[in-house]
Design an enzyme around this catalytic site. Sequence first.
Site, PDB file in Angstrom:
ATOM      1  N   GLU A  45      34.849  10.869  -8.421  1.00  7.36           N
ATOM      2  CA  GLU A  45      35.498  11.938  -9.177  1.00  7.36           C
ATOM      3  C   GLU A  45      35.186  13.308  -8.549  1.00  7.36           C
ATOM      4  OE1 GLU A  45      34.769  11.487 -13.383  1.00  7.36           O
ATOM      5  OE2 GLU A  45      36.272   9.899 -13.439  1.00  7.36           O
ATOM      6  N   CYS A  79      30.606  20.127 -15.991  1.00  7.78           N
ATOM      7  CA  CYS A  79      29.290  19.764 -15.476  1.00  7.78           C
ATOM      8  C   CYS A  79      28.679  18.608 -16.263  1.00  7.78           C
ATOM      9  CB  CYS A  79      28.352  20.950 -15.600  1.00  7.78           C
ATOM     10  SG  CYS A  79      28.459  22.005 -14.193  1.00  7.78           S
ATOM     11  N   CYS A 106      23.905   8.467  -9.655  1.00 10.51           N
ATOM     12  CA  CYS A 106      22.783   9.332  -9.264  1.00 10.51           C
ATOM     13  C   CYS A 106      21.505   8.679  -9.759  1.00 10.51           C
ATOM     14  CB  CYS A 106      22.941  10.726  -9.876  1.00 10.51           C
ATOM     15  SG  CYS A 106      21.598  11.851  -9.404  1.00 10.51           S
TER      16      CYS A 106
END
Length: 329
Positions: free
Chosen positions: A76, A321, A96
Amino acid sequence: MKLGEPSFRGTQLLKWMYQKRVASFDLMTTMSKPLRARLSAVFAIDKMISRATVESKKRDAVKFAFECIESPHYIESVLLYDRQRRTACLSSQLGCGLGCTFCVTGKMGFIRNLTQEEIVGQLIGINDYLAARNDKPVTNIVFMGMGEALSNFEQVRSSLEIIMHPETFNIGGRRITISTAGVIPSIERLMTENLNVGLAISLNAYSDVERSRLMPVNDRYPIASLVEIAKRYFEKTGRRVTFEYVLIAGITDTDKAVAALEQLLNGFPCKVNLIPINPYGDPLLQPPSERRLEWFADELHHRGIAATIRKSRGQDISGACGQLAGGSR
Ligand code: SF4
């Protein structure tokens, strides 16, 4: 591999691949047909295609889900519009491994690092989107998408070489920002590379106890060491470091937080970006009210700290975010 061609052919190739973004050597019409045939016999151009492109209602952000060529996953990326700026928010990893509690990407765990082709491929895809709308290409880059960019140092650095090259995207270091949760050895390495890129450190808390709760990486690289490396980054590069600070009602927006930030950051040229948390379902992690947000920014200003409230774009398309999740097909 050497093709025995004069060097200007290399420049032509760069322009066709990265500026005109053609999908085939056959379309590189400034080159002779035999050369095009030789290139096609040896190399292939694989463009990443966005399988889901979602535009925000406010028309200030677009989220892309690029299909990986080398694995069954989606990457993305987000395009952000801000007046004359077209900012690409690029991903550097699938998932992550740093596990920040407020981040959807972190919840995926670490899958793998993206390659240089996959990082630059996002930018090519975003420029294709803009060109199809007669808009100008991307002007700014932030590595704030999926993943910790500095944990994929080699591929991010070699992507930057392409992105900054005058015959490709020609985006200078002043218009590029790398965001990090604070991987100090990689920041030290970045300082030696002379790339002159901006650095944004996700601080997000004013005490080690609180930061470790939100960002487990803090156990390895605590707040004092981040402030210390930010000072060194400024001394070495002349660029003021930005501290990203996510505001969570009742947790990071308190009076105590203001006092602690003053003690930590005062007297040192840096910027603080205040980002109200993007709510994603956890009732304990909610953004402060508009009033509290402004109060927090004003209090920092009064204490001599340059603080800006960052407008969160792309929230309605889960492109803000900490909201990028990728996925697999
Ligand atoms: S905020 Fe950044 S470093 Fe933390 S888990 Fe999410 S992607 Fe990783």
